[in-house]
Design an enzyme around this catalytic site. Structure first.
Site, mmCIF file in Angstrom:
data_model
loop_
_atom_site.group_PDB
_atom_site.id
_atom_site.type_symbol
_atom_site.label_atom_id
_atom_site.label_comp_id
_atom_site.label_asym_id
_atom_site.label_seq_id
_atom_site.Cartn_x
_atom_site.Cartn_y
_atom_site.Cartn_z
ATOM 1 N N GLY A 23 0.792 -1.243 0.000
ATOM 2 C CA GLY A 23 0.000 0.000 0.000
ATOM 3 C C GLY A 23 0.814 1.278 0.000
ATOM 4 N N GLY A 24 2.154 1.151 0.006
ATOM 5 C CA GLY A 24 2.976 2.365 0.103
ATOM 6 C C GLY A 24 3.238 3.047 -1.222
ATOM 7 N N LEU A 27 -0.504 1.569 -7.301
ATOM 8 C CA LEU A 27 -1.952 1.339 -7.258
ATOM 9 C C LEU A 27 -2.442 1.093 -5.838
ATOM 10 N N SER A 113 17.385 -17.421 -13.100
ATOM 11 C CA SER A 113 17.874 -18.440 -12.156
ATOM 12 C C SER A 113 16.656 -19.039 -11.453
ATOM 13 N N TYR A 156 -3.234 -11.545 -17.948
ATOM 14 C CA TYR A 156 -2.483 -12.733 -18.378
ATOM 15 C C TYR A 156 -2.537 -13.862 -17.335
ATOM 16 N N PRO A 197 -6.380 -5.665 -13.780
ATOM 17 C CA PRO A 197 -6.171 -4.384 -14.461
ATOM 18 C C PRO A 197 -5.364 -4.573 -15.749
ATOM 19 N N PRO A 199 -3.126 -1.891 -18.483
ATOM 20 C CA PRO A 199 -2.033 -0.972 -18.145
ATOM 21 C C PRO A 199 -2.481 0.282 -17.378
HETATM 22 C C1 HXC Z 1 16.795 -11.512 -14.203
HETATM 23 C C2 HXC Z 1 16.668 -10.904 -11.990
HETATM 24 C C3 HXC Z 1 16.272 -9.591 -12.362
HETATM 25 C C4 HXC Z 1 16.173 -9.280 -13.746
HETATM 26 C C5 HXC Z 1 16.339 -9.710 -10.194
HETATM 27 N N1 HXC Z 1 16.692 -10.926 -10.655
HETATM 28 N N2 HXC Z 1 16.083 -8.884 -11.211
HETATM 29 N N3 HXC Z 1 16.914 -11.853 -12.896
HETATM 30 N N4 HXC Z 1 16.435 -10.276 -14.622
HETATM 31 N N5 HXC Z 1 15.805 -8.078 -14.171
HETATM 32 C C6 HXC Z 1 17.068 -12.091 -9.867
HETATM 33 C C7 HXC Z 1 18.240 -11.834 -8.934
HETATM 34 O O1 HXC Z 1 19.484 -11.946 -9.592
HETATM 35 C C8 HXC Z 1 18.023 -12.921 -7.883
HETATM 36 O O2 HXC Z 1 18.415 -14.182 -8.366
HETATM 37 C C9 HXC Z 1 16.519 -12.987 -7.768
HETATM 38 O O3 HXC Z 1 16.002 -12.440 -8.987
HETATM 39 C C10 HXC Z 1 15.984 -12.157 -6.607
HETATM 40 O O4 HXC Z 1 16.452 -10.823 -6.762
HETATM 41 P P1 HXC Z 1 16.650 -9.841 -5.522
HETATM 42 O O5 HXC Z 1 17.013 -8.510 -6.072
HETATM 43 O O6 HXC Z 1 17.551 -10.465 -4.513
HETATM 44 O O7 HXC Z 1 15.155 -9.898 -4.897
HETATM 45 P P2 HXC Z 1 14.370 -8.868 -4.018
HETATM 46 O O8 HXC Z 1 15.308 -7.866 -3.375
HETATM 47 O O9 HXC Z 1 13.493 -9.677 -3.157
HETATM 48 O O10 HXC Z 1 13.509 -8.024 -5.077
HETATM 49 C C11 HXC Z 1 12.404 -8.617 -5.745
HETATM 50 C C12 HXC Z 1 12.259 -8.107 -7.190
HETATM 51 C C13 HXC Z 1 12.279 -6.546 -7.250
HETATM 52 C C14 HXC Z 1 10.953 -8.689 -7.737
HETATM 53 C C15 HXC Z 1 13.436 -8.640 -8.010
HETATM 54 O O11 HXC Z 1 12.102 -6.110 -8.581
HETATM 55 C C16 HXC Z 1 11.211 -5.939 -6.373
HETATM 56 O O12 HXC Z 1 11.477 -5.664 -5.191
HETATM 57 N N6 HXC Z 1 9.989 -5.756 -6.904
HETATM 58 C C17 HXC Z 1 8.822 -5.235 -6.148
HETATM 59 C C18 HXC Z 1 7.969 -4.279 -6.923
HETATM 60 C C19 HXC Z 1 7.553 -4.737 -8.294
HETATM 61 O O13 HXC Z 1 8.128 -5.675 -8.865
HETATM 62 N N7 HXC Z 1 6.563 -4.040 -8.845
HETATM 63 C C20 HXC Z 1 6.039 -4.315 -10.172
HETATM 64 C C21 HXC Z 1 4.761 -5.043 -10.103
HETATM 65 S S1 HXC Z 1 4.073 -4.850 -11.684
HETATM 66 P P3 HXC Z 1 19.868 -14.857 -7.984
HETATM 67 O O14 HXC Z 1 19.827 -16.209 -8.601
HETATM 68 O O15 HXC Z 1 20.904 -13.948 -8.600
HETATM 69 O O16 HXC Z 1 19.955 -14.893 -6.487
HETATM 70 C C22 HXC Z 1 3.072 -6.069 -12.070
HETATM 71 C C23 HXC Z 1 2.269 -5.683 -13.309
HETATM 72 C C24 HXC Z 1 1.703 -6.804 -14.088
HETATM 73 O O17 HXC Z 1 3.003 -7.078 -11.455
HETATM 74 C C25 HXC Z 1 0.949 -6.423 -15.362
HETATM 75 C C26 HXC Z 1 1.331 -5.171 -16.098
HETATM 76 C C27 HXC Z 1 0.475 -4.844 -17.283
HETATM 77 P P1 NAP Z 2 4.288 -1.228 -7.274
HETATM 78 O O1 NAP Z 2 4.099 0.193 -6.905
HETATM 79 O O2 NAP Z 2 5.684 -1.730 -7.504
HETATM 80 O O3 NAP Z 2 3.570 -2.119 -6.166
HETATM 81 C C1 NAP Z 2 4.054 -3.319 -5.668
HETATM 82 C C2 NAP Z 2 4.073 -3.211 -4.159
HETATM 83 O O4 NAP Z 2 4.357 -4.493 -3.607
HETATM 84 C C3 NAP Z 2 5.130 -2.250 -3.638
HETATM 85 O O5 NAP Z 2 4.521 -1.312 -2.778
HETATM 86 C C4 NAP Z 2 6.104 -3.136 -2.856
HETATM 87 O O6 NAP Z 2 6.582 -2.440 -1.699
HETATM 88 C C5 NAP Z 2 5.202 -4.312 -2.500
HETATM 89 N N1 NAP Z 2 5.970 -5.537 -2.299
HETATM 90 C C6 NAP Z 2 6.835 -6.129 -3.139
HETATM 91 N N2 NAP Z 2 7.354 -7.223 -2.595
HETATM 92 C C7 NAP Z 2 6.805 -7.343 -1.363
HETATM 93 C C8 NAP Z 2 6.940 -8.286 -0.307
HETATM 94 N N3 NAP Z 2 7.750 -9.329 -0.411
HETATM 95 N N4 NAP Z 2 6.201 -8.113 0.810
HETATM 96 C C9 NAP Z 2 5.363 -7.055 0.919
HETATM 97 N N5 NAP Z 2 5.202 -6.132 -0.039
HETATM 98 C C10 NAP Z 2 5.909 -6.279 -1.168
HETATM 99 O O7 NAP Z 2 3.481 -1.601 -8.611
HETATM 100 P P2 NAP Z 2 1.934 -1.422 -9.011
HETATM 101 O O8 NAP Z 2 1.905 -1.222 -10.469
HETATM 102 O O9 NAP Z 2 1.259 -0.451 -8.128
HETATM 103 O O10 NAP Z 2 1.356 -2.886 -8.730
HETATM 104 C C11 NAP Z 2 0.321 -3.118 -7.791
HETATM 105 C C12 NAP Z 2 -0.456 -4.369 -8.163
HETATM 106 O O11 NAP Z 2 -1.128 -4.172 -9.405
HETATM 107 C C13 NAP Z 2 0.384 -5.620 -8.335
HETATM 108 O O12 NAP Z 2 -0.324 -6.741 -7.848
HETATM 109 C C14 NAP Z 2 0.516 -5.743 -9.835
HETATM 110 O O13 NAP Z 2 0.764 -7.060 -10.261
HETATM 111 C C15 NAP Z 2 -0.866 -5.266 -10.251
HETATM 112 N N6 NAP Z 2 -0.992 -4.830 -11.643
HETATM 113 C C16 NAP Z 2 -0.448 -3.656 -12.024
HETATM 114 C C17 NAP Z 2 -0.632 -3.233 -13.326
HETATM 115 C C18 NAP Z 2 -0.102 -1.905 -13.813
HETATM 116 O O14 NAP Z 2 -0.266 -1.591 -14.991
HETATM 117 N N7 NAP Z 2 0.523 -1.106 -12.956
HETATM 118 C C19 NAP Z 2 -1.350 -4.035 -14.230
HETATM 119 C C20 NAP Z 2 -1.880 -5.240 -13.787
HETATM 120 C C21 NAP Z 2 -1.707 -5.626 -12.481
HETATM 121 P P3 NAP Z 2 8.045 -2.671 -1.058
HETATM 122 O O15 NAP Z 2 9.025 -2.594 -2.166
HETATM 123 O O16 NAP Z 2 8.149 -1.564 -0.046
HETATM 124 O O17 NAP Z 2 8.012 -4.003 -0.394
#
Ligand code: HXC
Ligand code: NAP
Length: 293
Positions: A23-24, A27, A113, A156, A197, A199
């Protein structure tokens, strides 16, 4: 057209407590803002406490509501249990769980990986499972009359998608969980629904899905029949409805809010919208001419 307007009546969520994972930012933050405006107490959770505290302060000032920031990595069940306890200590009860936290990035699957694949599955599927299980057990044990789970998936979840395979795999699991528990837990007064959702630009998603100049090369609005991306308030309106009592008879549903995006990719002849209007006379004549022979 006023699609940025606010949909529900004042106080529609008055007296309710809702937990929003992730929630920080993005969306989750937009939905939290609207829940607060509608009178709910909201606990926002993620890994980054400093970010959550900033968001909570900003939204409390903006809305006059109460927003509790709680650090919780949804991958760990003990942290989820502690987050639930802290929410109950502060607000006395909890009525809604919004599973919004996610992790994602684009990559050819063969480059991942095992740990990279697991990381996404752990945040999205296992994280949603952890929160759902902890909250569900609490609601059932305390015989709470009404409660609601809302899961954020993607389109998807049912089409699948190349280059985001861990996310697609995990979101499909979340959708199956939504539909399964809608039936199993209805007897406890727990509704389960999902939103898919299309985009909706956020920094979290766009940095990981459209890095660098991909934003310009793959303009998401061009994929959408309505030719625009979503506005955060549109999603917040739908989420507030599904959390509120107005949707009391909606259970086990996934509501797509994507301007028609996924269907455009699915229909075999949808590409024909590239044919200019004036060509249709000629095409019709060609088709009719074949029939008469
Ligand atoms: C390949 C990658 C990578 C990349 C990380 N890894 N990024 N591999 N390509 N770009 C690998 C790392 O090398 C590691 O593997 C493993 O993934 C875990 O990475 P960490 O950085 O240690 O993980 P962590 O710190 O827990 O971070 C998780 C994360 C990061 C998912 C990688 O991006 C994150 O914190 N995301 C949270 C927010 C987020 O993703 N928001 C978007 C949601 S959008 P190894 O083997 O090296 O240890 C969404 C929209 C959907 O869902 C639909 C849109 C239309
Ligand atoms: P976002 O801002 O990156 O939101 C993801 C949130 O998840 C961040 O606040 C992150 O906070 C939190 N998070 C990640 N790993 C976590 C963990 N291990 N424990 C607790 N919290 C964690 O991206 P967003 O676009 O708003 O996405 C929100 C939701 O919408 C997601 O479910 C995504 O799949 C969905 N969605 C988004 C889109 C789009 O177009 N934006 C489309 C379809 C679906 P911290 O990093 O502080 O943990």
């Amino acid at each position: 057209m006023n699609y940025k307007g606010k949909m529900l009546q004042d106080n529609a969520l008055k007296g309710q407590t809702i937990v929003v994972t992730g929630g920080g930012s993005g969306l989750g933050k937009a939905m939290t803002r609207y829940f607060l405006e509608l009178g709910a107490n909201v606990a926002i959770t993620s890994r980054n406490l400093e970010k959550l505290q900033g968001t909570a302060k900003e939204l409390e000032t903006e809305t006059g509501g109460i927003c509790l920031p709680l650090q919780c990595d949804v991958r760990h069940y003990d942290q989820v249990e502690a987050m639930l306890k802290n929410t109950l200590d502060k607000f006395g009860k909890v009525d809604g769980l919004l599973n919004n936290a996610a992790g994602n990035f684009i990559s050819p699957t063969e480059r991942l990986s095992a740990n990279a694949f697991d990381t996404i599955i752990d945040i999205v599927l296992k994280g949603t499972k952890n929160c759902t299980l902890a909250f569900g057990k609490h609601w059932i044990d305390t015989k709470q009359e009404q409660s609601v789970i809302l899961n954020i998936v993607t389109t998807y979840a049912w089409t699948g998608s190349a280059y985001v395979v861990p996310s697609a795999t995990a979101k499909a699991g979340v959708l199956a969980m939504t539909r399964s528990l809608a039936v199993e837990w209805a007897k406890y007064g727990i509704r389960s629904n999902a939103i898919a959702p299309g985009p909706f630009p956020t920094k979290g998603a766009w940095d990981r899905l459209l890095p660098g100049d991909l934003k310009e090369k793959f303009d998401m609005s061009k994929k959408v029949p309505l030719q625009r991306v979503g506005d955060h308030q549109e999603l917040a309106n739908l989420a507030a409805y599904l959390i509120s009592d107005f949707s009391a008879y909606v259970n086990g549903e996934v509501i797509t809010i994507d301007g028609g995006e996924w269907l455009k990719g699915a229909g075999q002849f949808n590409l024909l919208d590239q044919i200019p209007e004036q060509m249709w006379d000629m095409l019709e004549q060609m088709i009719r001419a074949k029939k008469s022979k």
